[in-house]
Motif scaffolding. Sequence first.
Motif, mmCIF file in Angstrom:
data_model
loop_
_atom_site.group_PDB
_atom_site.id
_atom_site.type_symbol
_atom_site.label_atom_id
_atom_site.label_comp_id
_atom_site.label_asym_id
_atom_site.label_seq_id
_atom_site.Cartn_x
_atom_site.Cartn_y
_atom_site.Cartn_z
ATOM 1 N N CYS A 28 0.844 -1.195 0.000
ATOM 2 C CA CYS A 28 0.000 0.000 0.000
ATOM 3 C C CYS A 28 0.885 1.253 0.000
ATOM 4 O O CYS A 28 1.826 1.345 0.785
ATOM 5 N N ASN A 30 0.248 4.137 1.092
ATOM 6 C CA ASN A 30 0.026 4.959 2.277
ATOM 7 C C ASN A 30 0.777 4.422 3.493
ATOM 8 O O ASN A 30 1.538 5.144 4.123
ATOM 9 N N CYS A 31 0.581 3.147 3.804
ATOM 10 C CA CYS A 31 1.174 2.594 5.027
ATOM 11 C C CYS A 31 2.382 1.687 4.751
ATOM 12 O O CYS A 31 3.201 1.476 5.627
ATOM 13 N N CYS A 47 -6.900 -1.205 1.446
ATOM 14 C CA CYS A 47 -5.737 -1.725 2.179
ATOM 15 C C CYS A 47 -6.212 -2.461 3.425
ATOM 16 O O CYS A 47 -7.097 -1.982 4.138
ATOM 17 N N CYS A 50 -4.454 -0.024 6.638
ATOM 18 C CA CYS A 50 -4.854 1.359 6.903
ATOM 19 C C CYS A 50 -6.231 1.693 6.326
ATOM 20 O O CYS A 50 -6.776 2.761 6.612
HETATM 21 ZN ZN LIG Z 1 -2.333 0.838 3.751
#
Ligand SMILES: [Zn+2]
Length: 128
Positions: A28, A30-31, A47, A50
């Motif tokens: 992912c 983002n995380c 995800c 997150c």
């Molecule tokens: Zn994530």
Amino acid sequence: MSDVQNQMIEDETRDVKRAIWRGLRLRCPNCGEGKLLHSYLKVNESCDCCGLELKRAKADDGPAYMTILIVGHILGFGMHFAFVAWRPEPLTMVMIGLALTISSSLIMLPRMKGLIIGFQWAKRMYGL
Ligand SMILES: [Zn+2]
């Protein structure tokens, strides 16, 4: 979520290099923990870690284009070098070239998709 919180999230800058690196690792953007793809090339709905909504990512033909671009340049040069340096039999050259081209393309294609999705997330494209 309030408008102030939405504005804070919108103002937050996203690190492009980190997102691309996470995409290349098929994680992912983002995380960096949750899986990005399933069934080889299908993007997960969201995800697991997150909760980032990933289904809006649109890589389209970008991964295939980038895979052909990179694999074609590397193997084109490599095959030319091998032919000049070692002069293998044509059938040997074709078999090795086919095996390397197919295997490296299959390895690179999901990573290029991850790279593009990571870039799209970092640049806030398609509502990511
Ligand atoms: Zn994530």
